[in-house]
Structure formats: C-alpha cells, structure tokens
Design a protein around this motif. Structure first.
Motif, PDB file in Angstrom:
ATOM      1  N   HIS A  24       0.958  -1.286   0.454  1.00 18.60           N
ATOM      2  CA  HIS A  24      -0.719   0.338   0.023  1.00 18.60           C
ATOM      3  C   HIS A  24       0.608   1.420  -0.258  1.00 18.60           C
ATOM      4  O   HIS A  24       0.305   2.072  -0.375  1.00 18.60           O
ATOM      5  N   ILE A  25       1.903   1.483   0.325  1.00 20.52           N
ATOM      6  CA  ILE A  25       3.292   1.851   0.548  1.00 20.52           C
ATOM      7  C   ILE A  25       3.522   2.406  -0.350  1.00 20.52           C
ATOM      8  O   ILE A  25       3.627   3.933  -1.679  1.00 20.52           O
ATOM      9  N   LEU A  26       3.534   1.912  -1.549  1.00 18.12           N
ATOM     10  CA  LEU A  26       4.000   2.238  -2.473  1.00 18.12           C
ATOM     11  C   LEU A  26       2.597   1.832  -3.638  1.00 18.12           C
ATOM     12  O   LEU A  26       3.323   1.887  -4.849  1.00 18.12           O
ATOM     13  N   GLY A  27       1.830   2.095  -3.204  1.00 20.31           N
ATOM     14  CA  GLY A  27       0.433   2.184  -4.270  1.00 20.31           C
ATOM     15  C   GLY A  27      -0.337   1.034  -4.840  1.00 20.31           C
ATOM     16  O   GLY A  27      -0.854   0.258  -5.507  1.00 20.31           O
ATOM     17  N   PHE A  28      -0.110  -0.177  -4.559  1.00 19.78           N
ATOM     18  CA  PHE A  28       0.339  -1.552  -5.020  1.00 19.78           C
ATOM     19  C   PHE A  28      -0.752  -2.446  -3.915  1.00 19.78           C
ATOM     20  O   PHE A  28      -0.560  -3.750  -3.774  1.00 19.78           O
ATOM     21  N   GLU A  29      -1.614  -2.143  -3.408  1.00 20.76           N
ATOM     22  CA  GLU A  29      -2.852  -2.087  -2.404  1.00 20.76           C
ATOM     23  C   GLU A  29      -3.623  -3.224  -3.588  1.00 20.76           C
ATOM     24  O   GLU A  29      -4.595  -4.288  -2.163  1.00 20.76           O
ATOM     25  N   SER A  30      -4.282  -2.782  -4.216  1.00 19.64           N
ATOM     26  CA  SER A  30      -5.135  -3.957  -5.167  1.00 19.64           C
ATOM     27  C   SER A  30      -5.048  -4.049  -6.682  1.00 19.64           C
ATOM     28  O   SER A  30      -4.234  -3.672  -6.952  1.00 19.64           O
ATOM     29  N   PRO A  31      -6.096  -5.026  -6.985  1.00 17.39           N
ATOM     30  CA  PRO A  31      -5.568  -5.855  -8.079  1.00 17.39           C
ATOM     31  C   PRO A  31      -5.821  -4.950  -9.196  1.00 17.39           C
ATOM     32  O   PRO A  31      -4.607  -4.787 -10.609  1.00 17.39           O
ATOM     33  N   GLN A  32      -6.515  -3.686  -9.514  1.00 14.03           N
ATOM     34  CA  GLN A  32      -6.828  -2.783 -10.441  1.00 14.03           C
ATOM     35  C   GLN A  32      -5.904  -1.845  -9.765  1.00 14.03           C
ATOM     36  O   GLN A  32      -4.796  -1.641 -11.704  1.00 14.03           O
ATOM     37  N   LYS A  33      -5.723  -1.505  -9.106  1.00 13.58           N
ATOM     38  CA  LYS A  33      -4.560  -0.567  -8.922  1.00 13.58           C
ATOM     39  C   LYS A  33      -3.066  -0.515  -9.168  1.00 13.58           C
ATOM     40  O   LYS A  33      -2.237  -0.200  -9.298  1.00 13.58           O
ATOM     41  N   SER A  34      -2.951  -1.665  -8.948  1.00 11.36           N
ATOM     42  CA  SER A  34      -1.288  -2.577  -9.271  1.00 11.36           C
ATOM     43  C   SER A  34      -1.391  -2.583 -11.152  1.00 11.36           C
ATOM     44  O   SER A  34      -0.310  -1.926 -11.315  1.00 11.36           O
ATOM     45  N   LEU A  35      -2.277  -2.891 -11.625  1.00  3.97           N
ATOM     46  CA  LEU A  35      -1.952  -2.684 -12.724  1.00  3.97           C
ATOM     47  C   LEU A  35      -1.714  -0.972 -13.218  1.00  3.97           C
ATOM     48  O   LEU A  35      -1.277  -0.604 -13.832  1.00  3.97           O
ATOM     49  N   PHE A  36      -2.959  -0.017 -12.673  1.00  6.04           N
ATOM     50  CA  PHE A  36      -2.125   0.731 -13.048  1.00  6.04           C
ATOM     51  C   PHE A  36      -1.519   1.875 -12.263  1.00  6.04           C
ATOM     52  O   PHE A  36      -0.480   1.803 -12.827  1.00  6.04           O
ATOM     53  N   MET A  37      -0.516   0.715 -11.415  1.00  6.33           N
ATOM     54  CA  MET A  37       0.642   1.608 -11.306  1.00  6.33           C
ATOM     55  C   MET A  37       1.722   1.544 -11.948  1.00  6.33           C
ATOM     56  O   MET A  37       2.546   2.405 -12.063  1.00  6.33           O
ATOM     57  N   ILE A  38       1.436   0.309 -12.952  1.00  3.99           N
ATOM     58  CA  ILE A  38       2.486  -0.439 -13.515  1.00  3.99           C
ATOM     59  C   ILE A  38       2.410   0.497 -14.561  1.00  3.99           C
ATOM     60  O   ILE A  38       3.939   1.015 -15.069  1.00  3.99           O
ATOM     61  N   VAL A  39       1.298   0.879 -15.233  1.00  2.94           N
ATOM     62  CA  VAL A  39       1.443   1.828 -16.880  1.00  2.94           C
ATOM     63  C   VAL A  39       1.806   2.664 -16.209  1.00  2.94           C
ATOM     64  O   VAL A  39       2.566   3.690 -16.480  1.00  2.94           O
ATOM     65  N   LYS A  40       1.235   3.248 -14.601  1.00  2.72           N
ATOM     66  CA  LYS A  40       1.649   5.323 -14.580  1.00  2.72           C
ATOM     67  C   LYS A  40       3.240   5.301 -14.736  1.00  2.72           C
ATOM     68  O   LYS A  40       3.668   5.723 -14.640  1.00  2.72           O
TER      69      LYS A  40
END
Lengths: 617, 358
Positions: A24-40
């Motif tokens: 969560h600190i790095l933003g990978f807290e949910s499956p949906q947000k993790s994909l988003f974080m990789i792209v971002k």
C-alpha cells in the motif's frame, strides 16, 4: 545452521515481506490499482526521460489479458533509451537513481517506482520483465529479460539479445502481472487522459484489453521548459543530508563543503552559519561531531539566505494548459476556457513550489454534479486520496458562491459544470503519504493554491457576467425583433385588420441601441457579422471598438454614422483564432452606454491592456 | 356577448395598445392559494381581488400575449369549422406556432384555463375538451344522453350498464345529458376503483339506495359538474369516501369547496354541502387499520393544508394535526383487514349514521 545462512534467509524473507506488507505504501494495494501503478510508473519514466533529453514524446501503452487475472502490460516510448550497463540497475534495484546533491523537478523521484512494478510482476506471476531499448546512434536494439534478486536487492539479467528495430531510439518495457482491469474514475484510461491534458507535446496511443485503441494526439510541437538541476537549498536540509554530502568530501573544510554542496551559499553566508553554530570554519569535514553537524543544520535557519533558484522547476505554463485542456476536454464542448494561471514560485522549506490552475466551464458538463477536480503534482495526475490532498482542501475552503457556483454554506466541493485543473510543482513536494497520491495539507501550500483559484474564479465570474449580459441582449432582440411584430400581425389577423406599426411600442419597451453578433466558423477562423440596430427615437453616431475573446480580429473599430431610429447598420470581420471562439467584446465610445445593449462603456485602460500572468523567472 | 366577441375583445385590446404606441397587456385574477376567498352566498371558494398583469415589456410577458393570440385564432378557426380539440391535441398543434409554441402541456392547459378566466367562456364553450378519464357511476339513476347522431338515448345507470357502470362523458351540460329520475337517497363518491368495485359487488347501491360514483383520483371537471347537478336537481346529498391521506383530503376539498385552479367556475362545480366519510386519522387509530408512514411529501402537503383557507374548520384542523402527530396514513381498502363485507356492513353504516345520513 550457520549464522550467515540464517542472516541471508532472514534477508530474503524480509525483502519479500517488506514489499508484500508495504504494497500500500508503494501503491500496489489492490489488483486494479496494481495494473494502474505499473502503467503509471512506466509512463512517468518515459515522460521524464523525453523531457530531459528534449524529445517530443511518443508513447504507446497496451494492456492485454493473458489469463483470467493475468495481464501483459507494455509501455513503449521514443525516449533516449537506456545504456546496456544500466538496465539491471534501473529496472532491478530499488532506490537506484536517488540523488541528493542534484535537485530538479521530475515525475519520479525516489527510484522505487519502475523497480516496484517489475517486482510486483515477478512475485505475482513468476515471470521476468522484458526490456527492449536502443540509444541514439546505436544500430542495435537490445532485448533483456530482467528480474530482481531479492537477496541482494539487485537486478539480474537473464538474457540479452541484440536485434534490429525501426525506431531510432526508445525503450519498451513489458511486464506480466496479476491484476484487474477496470475503467472509471480511478483507472489507467483516466490516468492517461489526465496525463495527456498536461502533456500536449505527447502523442499517446492506448489499447485496452478489449482491443479498443484510444489516441491522444500531440497538439503542440514545442518542448516544455526544461528543469535545470541545481544544488539543494540550505533551508529544509536535515542532518542526514549534511552527513551524506560530508561523506563525499571528507578532506575539505566545512566552509568549502557548504559552498560546494548547497545553492545560495556564499563564503560570507557560510561563515555566518558556522559562527552561529559555533563551529570552526576551517575544520575538516570528516572531523565534525554529530553535535556540530546538528548545530550547523539548526544554524541554517538563523541566517538570511537568498531564496532558492527557480529554474529547477518546469511549470506547464499558460499555453500548455490551454492546449492540453482543449485537447482532452473539447468533446464536452465547454463554453468557457479560463486563461490559465501560473503563479510565481513560493518557497516551502527551502524548496520552490509553483501552483498553476486552469478551468473549463459549461458545455455538456452536468450543472447538478460536484465540479471535477483534476489534481497534478509535478505533471503526474493524482487519482487517489482526493480527500487528503491540499488541492481538495483549498477548493473546499474557497468560497465559490461569489463566483457563480453553487456551494452550500460556502464550503465543500462546489457544484457546477466545471473541470478544475490544479498543478503543484516543486523539487520536493510534501506528500501526505509515501505513495505520493495526495499533497500534504500544509497551510502555506493550501493558501497559495487558493490565491491561484481566486484569479481563475475571477475570470469565470467575468465570463458569467458577460454571458448574462449577452443573454439579456438576445432576449431584448427576440422581444423587439420577433415577438412584438408577431403580436401585431396576429392580433390584426384575428380581427381582420392591417398590422400596426410597432416602432413606438418597441421604443417604449427597449429604448436602446442593440449590438448583436453571429459567429460562423470558416476555413481560416471565424467570420463575425455584427448588427447595430437603433430602437430609440434619436439618431446616433458613435465608435464601436472590437476586442475578440481570443486571436486577432481583422477590424479594430467600426464607425456607426447617423444611425436613424429603426435603422440597422451591419458590418463584418474575421477573427483568426485556433481556440473555440466564444464572443467578441464590444465597447462604445461617443454614446451614453445606458442606451446600448450588447456593448459596454470603453474602459479607461482599454488602449494599454496587456495583462499577463506569465511566470517570472 | 357571443363567445367569439369575447375572444376578439382580447385581441382588440392588444391591437389598440399597439396602435396607440402603448405596451399591450392582459390582466387576470391571480390563480393561487393566496387569492381564493369564500363566497358567503354560495359557500364555495372563488378567486379574490388580486390581479396579475402580463405585459409585453418582457420577453416572457410578450410570449404569453403571443400564445394567447395564437390560441384565440385557433379557437375561432374551430368555431368556423365546427370542430373541437382535446387539450392534448391543442398542445401538439402549437408545434406549428413558431415562437408561440408551448413547452409543456401544463403550460397549454394553464393558458386554456386562463382564457376561461379572462373571457368568462367555459373551456367546453371554447371547444377545448379534456381527455376521457373514465370516471363512472352505478345506481338507480335514469338519464338521457345525446349520441353522435344527435338523438337522446335513455339509460338507467343500474339496469342498462355492465359492472363498469355508466361512463361519464366529458360534457354533462343539459344539451348533452338530461337527468330524468332517480330513486336514490344520496350519492356516494368513491376515490379508488378497487373500493368502487367492492361496493358494486356487495350491492351497496341497492341495499342503501344510493348512486355510487367513481371519482378516479382527483375528479375531472365533468365528474364534479355531474355531482353538482345531481345535488342541485335531485337534492341528493353527496358523501365523499376516500383514502386517509393528505391527497385524499384535497380531493374532498375540490368536490366540496372548489379547486384552486378552477375557482372561477366553483359555482358550477362545487357541492358545499358534501360530507367527508373517508378514512380519517382518527379512523386509523380507532379501527387500528393497517397503515403506512407519512412520507416527506405527505408531511409537506399536510402542512400546506393547514395554511389552505379551505381547510380552516375545526374538523379539518383536528384531523390534519392528528395525522401529523400519528405519522400514519391508510388506504380505504385497508378496511378489508376485517373482511370483505366490513366496509358495507359496518364501516359505512356507522359513518353514515354519525353524519346523520341514514
């Protein structure tokens, strides 16, 4: 079990666990947000690299479904590429690239982002990331399979294959990861849309898992102003920072170290700092005690030091905001684009910060919903934690009612057909948390955002007042030019009589000269037809000054001569403007403005108007 | 003055104003709750002294004048061609009126009523008629209705009709409908179809010698006019049997005292001697009827009724306040809690007795 083995096992567990526990600190807290974080992370890196090397960015993002919940994300750019020797470090080593002695505004800052993305892919699918990269001048594109060695926190190259590709330079990263793809307010698509809104120099193609491709085209061929790397400013320095620079310059005198490592540190000001800290100026840096280092850091604040340089910042600027907003929101046909605001820098803890605001209003936006706040920090859209953000706080505490928006009790997010873009940029923006999703609610920054909002809101109010006046002019026109003659005709028809002349009645209900325009788009720009009709009983001669809302008009002034009662004079001109043309401002000279609807009194400063909010360097 | 001349007067006023160079205007009584007063002679509520004026100095006012002229022209055209039009047809016809087009049917309905108020010519005389709303009666009443061929047909509303009853036509004036004879002792006006059917099935009209009339919600003008004629020509008392909620109270008020929108013709429509025997707040408590909670809108409506001049009687104030206090409303069919015959065997006889009806 030997101590060493135990240690290494502990280490392995602790790094994996650190990541898992701290997703969560790095933003990978949910499956949906993790994909988003990789792209971002990948797109932020691409844009940073392009900006640094002066390349107009071309980026392609593809998200494919590999399996039920496994996706393949690829991000390709035309950036400067990555040196073969650096690939393992850039993609495989956490905290690589974090440098204290160089500060400048950039999107990514902590050297964690893309490595975390690679790592997330690796632990959720067991697959390596693929990096293809080519640097300018090199004939070959190299393809790497990259992974992370959790024991040593370092990148591992599993394979390296040279090949031939068309693109002269650039990088493509492909990561397999488990996740969930969704579209909506907090999604990859929204992130890319908002990114496009502040990067009109970028050409972006995005293909979603259904194979649908969306393109945001480049609308400006000018590169953004490049941020220059500068030394850190003494204000805001912490003990660790000073220790870090001392470690590199152990044999220098402390006076020399201060001068070498900090901006705005003259020999004189360094001397004052050391005197206040009670430290011998010629003392060798390596022999300083912790107490002395602490006293130096504390003494910085006691000395007057010049404010930090601001060329380390790269604000969007007026033209970028204008073009970007138009590029992304034109389909909503807004009726108003405010002139964007770029404020002068303020200094927060030794770091310069600039606030910028742009807004669009009307069109197809819903007037019944809360306004949309589009937040950015260092050109990166902030999609999460809206409530914790300084931008949201500033918008909520600002009284929008006096500017024509609905806001119950003058606090909270106002309602209205509006998109508000707020950009905060700086070398060291305070965030509310490590995931950098919201700007900390620091009073200095919140106040500065409010100042910028005030300028934008004023221009909105001006627009609304003008629109209201134009509405009144149009109403009067309909009344006198259409409805009253029809009333005369219809009443005559019912009675079988001849219609009467309505001009006397008309001058009673509208004793005015009416100025009205119709605008048509043509190839070159806009052709404007303006009619001036006299509904009064007198004859008038006056000057009409023409001030287009944007662009240049082919006519500055029109002379109305001997306009008889009930007469109309029509004139035409063209405006070349590439932004949607909303209205012309008309000013009258030589007639009492109370007799005019559709034009205003000539302001006293009319001939010297050139107000600008451009940033001052 | 002929109806056509009355219409022309409006156009003449406008035409002459323009000819003089004045700003034309139309003035009419204000048609709001604040401007209805009790006529002590007829005991019905009518418009008071307050007037509003629509004039051509504003766009809204000018459009109103233009629409009125278009409507007058349209009605005169109908006179020439012996046509009538429904209110809905008139709304659609305005599509071709350019700047005088109506935006909603509410707007066109209101203007038709305004024209009635201004000209003192009834809507039917303006050749404008409402949609059929299907209100019906059953009972021993003999009438004669003129059919399309112009012949009067005799109908007994008990023996010559099916279970649906006799359908009340949109015009119930003497030239269309003659009231011949009845053996009934009173008229029972019922709000809902379900209760009307229940009373028909239970034969209430025969056992209690009455005419059952289905109001079908807020009653149409023709329904109210028929009640007025039955009351006036046969001297039949009218009893109104409704649900127990604020909207039903308004149905009773419009039957008994006149509706705010049609206060200009209250004399023709209202039956001030009507008695309310619908579900009251006290009934809900006394019979412990199944009830629903009052909604926010219900509460608003009740509070509005407390300010409504038509409800300023001891009975209504108490009932409205009791309902507000209990927070409950109930449908008339809730009486079925005690069986299908309870309403005819117990409730209505008790109610009728209490008002001295039987």
């Amino acid at each position: 079990m030997t101590g060493e083995k135990l240690f290494s096992q502990n280490r392995e567990i602790s790094i994996s666990e650190f990541f898992n526990k701290n997703r969560h600190i790095l933003g990978f807290e949910s499956p949906q947000k993790s994909l988003f974080m990789i792209v971002k992370e990948a797109v932020d890196n691409s844009l940073d690299a392009c900006e640094e090397y002066g390349i107009l960015p071309e980026i392609e993002v593809i998200v494919q479904k590999a399996d039920q919940d496994e996706f393949i994300i690829s991000v390709e750019d035309n950036g400067p590429g990555i040196n073969r020797k650096e690939v393992a470090n850039v993609f495989g080593k956490l905290l690589y690239g974090s440098r204290f002695h160089q500060v400048r505004q950039s999107r990514g800052q902590q050297g964690i982002g893309i490595t975390a993305a690679v790592f997330y892919g690796q632990i959720t699918t067991g697959k390596h990331a693929v990096v293809e990269t080519r640097i300018p001048g090199d004939d070959l594109t190299y393809r790497f399979e990259v992974g992370i060695d959790v024991k040593t926190n370092s990148g591992i190259i599993f394979s390296e294959t040279p090949g031939i590709k068309e693109k002269p330079h650039g990088t493509k990263v492909t990561i397999h990861a488990r996740g969930k793809y969704q579209e909506g307010k907090q999604s990859i698509l929204e992130y890319l849309r908002e990114t496009a809104a502040v990067n009109p120099d970028m050409d972006l193609k995005f293909t979603n898992p259904e194979g649908k491709t969306i393109r945001f085209q480049r609308t400006i061929d000018e590169l953004p102003k490049k941020a220059v790397a500068v030394k850190p400013h003494p204000y805001g320095t912490e003990i660790g920072d000073l220790q870090f620079v001392i470690a590199d310059q152990r044999n220098e005198s402390i006076t020399q170290v201060l001068q070498n490592s900090f901006s705005r540190m003259s020999r004189k000001s360094a001397g004052e700092v050391l005197a206040n800290a009670n430290v011998e100026p010629e003392k060798k840096a390596e022999s300083l005690s912790l107490q002395e280092i602490r006293r130096i850091v504390e003494a910085f604040a006691t000395v007057k030091i010049m404010p930090p340089q601001t060329d380390c910042l790269s604000p969007l600027g007026i033209e970028y905001i204008r073009r970007g907003l138009r590029n992304v929101y034109e389909e909503l046909k807004p009726s108003f684009y405010s002139k964007p605001v770029t404020r002068n820098p303020i200094v927060y803890k030794g770091n310069p910060i600039i606030v910028e605001v742009g807004l669009v209003y009307g069109g197809d936006l819903s007037p019944e919903e809360p306004i949309r706040i589009v937040r950015y920090a260092n050109k990166v859209p902030l999609l999460y934690q809206q409530g914790a953000c300084a931008i949201t706080k500033a918008v909520s505490e600002f009284d929008w009612r006096q500017f024509g928006l609905e806001q119950r009790s003058g606090a909270g997010i106002p309602f209205g057909p509006m998109i508000l873009l707020v950009h905060v940029c700086g070398t060291k923006i305070p965030y509310s948390s490590e995931s950098k999703e919201a700007i900390a609610q620091v009073p200095e920054i919140v106040d500065e955002i409010k100042q910028a909002l005030r300028i934008s809101a004023r221009s909105l109010r001006t627009f609304m007042r003008k629109r209201e006046r134009r509405g009144k002019a149009n109403e009067k026109y309909r009344l006198v030019a259409q409805i009253l003659p029809e009333i005369s005709a219809k009443s005559a028809k019912v009675l079988g009589l001849e219609p009467v002349d309505t001009s006397k009645t008309i001058s009673r209900v509208a004793n005015v000269v009416l100025v009205r325009e119709t605008v048509e788009k043509d190839v070159e720009g806009f052709s404007v037809k303006c009619s001036v009709t006299n509904y009064t009983k007198e004859t008038w001669s006056f000057k009409l000054h023409i001030a287009p809302a944007s662009g240049k008009s082919s006519l500055d002034t029109f002379e109305v001569k001997d306009l008889q009662p009930a007469a109309t004079q029509i004139f035409s001109f063209t405006v070349n403007s590439d932004t949607p043309y909303s209205e012309t401002e008309y000013y009258v000279e030589g007639i009492d403005p109370v007799y005019v609807i559709g034009a205003e009194a000539l302001p006293p400063d009319f001939h010297m108007r050139e107000i600008s909010y451009e940033v001052e360097d | 003055m002929a109806r056509s001349d009355r219409l022309n007067t409006i156009a003449e006023d406008i035409y002459n104003s323009l000819a003089r160079g004045d700003v034309p205007s139309i003035s009419l009584p204000s048609r709001t709750r604040e401007n209805i007063v009790l006529d002590p002679l007829s005991m019905v509520w009518k418009y008071g002294e307050a007037k509003i004026s629509r004039n051509a100095s504003t766009l809204d006012g000018a459009e109103y004048l233009l629409k009125t002229l278009y409507l007058i022209d349209f009605i005169k055209e109908m006179y020439e061609n012996s046509k009538t039009s429904t209110l809905r047809e008139m709304y659609y016809i305005s599509e071709g009126w350019g700047h005088a087009k109506f935006h909603t049917q509410d707007e066109s309905d209101l203007l038709a009523e305004d024209l009635e108020v201004i000209t003192h010519v009834s809507r039917e005389e303006l050749n404008l008629r409402p949609e059929e709303n299907g209100a019906s009666i059953i009972g021993d009443l003999t009438i004669e209705e003129r059919n399309r061929k112009g012949e009067f047909k005799r109908i007994n509303c008990r023996d010559d009709v099916g279970d649906g009853g006799y359908n009340i036509p949109y015009s119930v004036e003497a030239d269309k409908l003659r009231l011949v004879e009845t053996n009934a002792k009173f008229v029972l006006a019922i709000e809902t179809g379900g209760m009307f059917d229940r009373l028909v099935e239970n034969g209430f009209d025969e056992s209690f010698k009455c005419i059952l009339l289905h109001l079908k919600g807020q009653p149409a003008r023709s329904t109210r006019r028929l009640l007025k004629r039955l009351n006036g020509e046969f001297g039949l008392p009218v009893y109104v049997f409704t649900d127990g909620d604020p909207w039903s109270f308004r149905i009773f008020a419009s039957v008994a005292y006149g509706a705010i929108k049609t206060a200009h013709i209250s004399d023709y429509l209202a039956v001030p001697s009507s008695e309310f025997i619908g579900i009251t707040a006290s009934d809900i408590l006394n019979y412990s009827l199944p009830s629903d909670k009052l909604s926010d809108k219900d509460i608003q409506a009740l509070n509005a009724e407390l300010k409504d001049p038509r409800f300023q009687t001891e009975f209504w104030k108490t009932e409205i306040e009791t309902m507000l206090m209990s927070g409950k409303k109930a449908e008339q069919q809730a009486l079925a809690k005690y069986g299908l015959d309870f309403v005819t065997d117990t409730y209505l006889p008790e109610k009728l007795k209490s008002i001295g009806g039987q």
